[in-house]
Design a protein around this motif. Sequence first.
Motif, short mmCIF file in Angstrom:
data_model
loop_
_atom_site.label_atom_id
_atom_site.label_comp_id
_atom_site.label_asym_id
_atom_site.label_seq_id
_atom_site.Cartn_x
_atom_site.Cartn_y
_atom_site.Cartn_z
N ARG A 124 0.83 -1.19 0.00
CA ARG A 124 0.00 0.00 0.00
C ARG A 124 0.88 1.25 0.00
O ARG A 124 1.81 1.35 0.79
CB ARG A 124 -0.88 0.05 1.24
N GLY A 127 -0.02 6.98 1.51
CA GLY A 127 -1.32 7.66 1.60
C GLY A 127 -2.45 6.69 1.91
O GLY A 127 -3.32 6.98 2.74
N GLU A 128 -2.43 5.54 1.23
CA GLU A 128 -3.47 4.52 1.48
C GLU A 128 -3.36 3.95 2.88
O GLU A 128 -4.36 3.64 3.53
CB GLU A 128 -3.36 3.39 0.45
N GLN A 129 -2.12 3.78 3.35
CA GLN A 129 -1.93 3.25 4.71
C GLN A 129 -2.54 4.19 5.74
O GLN A 129 -3.24 3.75 6.67
CB GLN A 129 -0.44 3.06 4.99
N LYS A 130 -2.30 5.49 5.59
CA LYS A 130 -2.85 6.47 6.53
C LYS A 130 -4.37 6.50 6.46
O LYS A 130 -5.05 6.58 7.48
CB LYS A 130 -2.28 7.86 6.23
N GLU A 131 -4.91 6.40 5.23
CA GLU A 131 -6.36 6.42 5.06
C GLU A 131 -7.00 5.20 5.73
O GLU A 131 -8.05 5.31 6.37
CB GLU A 131 -6.70 6.45 3.57
N LEU A 132 -6.35 4.05 5.58
CA LEU A 132 -6.87 2.83 6.19
C LEU A 132 -6.90 2.95 7.72
O LEU A 132 -7.87 2.58 8.38
CB LEU A 132 -6.03 1.62 5.78
N ASN A 134 -7.07 5.71 9.47
CA ASN A 134 -8.07 6.71 9.87
C ASN A 134 -9.49 6.16 9.81
O ASN A 134 -10.36 6.56 10.57
CB ASN A 134 -7.97 7.95 8.97
N LYS A 135 -9.72 5.21 8.90
CA LYS A 135 -11.07 4.67 8.70
C LYS A 135 -11.22 3.27 9.29
O LYS A 135 -12.16 2.56 8.96
CB LYS A 135 -11.40 4.65 7.20
N TRP A 136 -10.28 2.90 10.16
CA TRP A 136 -10.25 1.53 10.68
C TRP A 136 -11.58 1.11 11.31
O TRP A 136 -12.03 -0.02 11.15
CB TRP A 136 -9.13 1.41 11.70
N ASP A 142 -17.63 2.38 4.73
CA ASP A 142 -16.87 3.01 3.64
C ASP A 142 -16.19 1.93 2.80
O ASP A 142 -15.01 1.99 2.52
CB ASP A 142 -15.83 3.98 4.22
#
Length: 501
Positions: A124, A127-132, A134-136, A142
């Motif tokens: 990943r 950016g995708e890691q941080k988004e994941l 944040n939305k854990w 989502d």
Amino acid sequence: MLQEESDLSLVIAQIVQKLKGSNLYAQLERQAWACLQRPEIRLESLKEDIKEFFKISGWEKKLQNAVYSELNVYPLPSHPSAPPEHLKEPLVYMRKAQGSWEKRILKSLNSMCTELSIPLARKRPVGEQKELLNKWNEMGTDEPDLSLFRPVYAPKDFLEVLINLRNPNYENGDSLSFRTHLGLIQVPLKVKDIPELKECFVELGLTTGQLGIDDSTQVPPELFENEHVRIGQKVLVQQDSAAAQQYIRQGSPTALRAELWALILNISSQPEDVKLTASNDDYYFVFEDYLYQVLLCFSRDTSVLGHFAYNSASPPKSYIRGKLGLEEYAVFYPPNGVIPFHGFSMYVAPLCFLYHEPYKLYQIFREMYVRFFFRLHSISSHPSGIVSLCLLFETLLQTYLPQLFYHLREIGAQPLRISFKWMVRAFSGYLATDQLLLLWDRILGYNSLEILAVLAAAVFAFRAVNLMEVTSLAAAEAVLADLSTLKVMPLLQIFLFATVT
């Protein structure tokens, strides 16, 4: 006698080797060193004093539970010179069939990836890691668009493979008993008959108290339940896995079930160092976030690879680009080695009713999978394997309900085509949740999945009158479409101990 002693030595050696790599072993070492500072520990009786310390402090019980857990999970030792694949599966034709099935699954997976231009594995981006992260806790709300993805396989695909399974040694000189089996499964495996099942499941007898049964000729339900709860609380205080397993054969009180299952599975109350906090089934919709979290972590948990030592399946292997065939560049993908099928999440969903701490939910599911659920989607000769369960189900119907069995067979409604999906999902999503948990109590209590086949046969027996009137597979499926009102324990008791003789 010598052979028994040799087998025991092998078991001990295997368990010691396994425990040496565990957290418990490190904890025991630390405790042993710490207790040397205690005044009651004397050099002349060092061994006995340390053993007494472990007993008083509760560490001896933890060690006993760990050993008992290993005995429940690991298969009996084979001959010392037997190759490792015999531990996975002793029958060559079963191993070959499993290997062919795995190639077919991988071909389907790779084909889908090619069609959609999606790499099988990639790291990943940051950016995708941080988004994941944040939305854990909102993964269920989502979710990505998965409409283009199809299941790698469904239970009905797997059933067709099992139907075509044959032992080449029986092609020409098969025995009379094997030839007279008229079900879809045509392999000569030994399965239990009713007398053997009665002996195995003796605690389910009509004169034994059971949770999940409203009336009893021996003891009023409320008196039995109160006494059963009292005994269950005592078992939990003692923290004895073997006692908990025996106790749960009569069912678990709702308030004690989560702790009892954890005790039987030898799951500690300490969180693991892992970030953990069937959307199509209305029962489990509220747990969708948990399902995403647990299954995402499960797919990346390399400790799951350990169960392939006694699983007939092998984890899919991939190679770093340009290094095809070089073992030092081989990786397993998914990292846990398990390719899920359509409905796989239903192994997790019922556990969400019991465990509200995600780390505990995850540990329980992982242990349930490596003890039991993997056997429901791999080809093996194990008594709890899906092949044996299918054969047991068909044998029970053909032997004890022959009129029903032959009627359904004649109209093209082979019973296994209906019951297979129940068994492969351990009835999850088909029974009401309280009934499913009572069923899973017995899976844990008997350390066996055979009760799934018995229940499947009991369902057909219960609906026999209606099924005798149907004239097509579709009509038979309609009769058995809704199992949500069934009471599991009365069905099992009546089928095993009252109806069938």
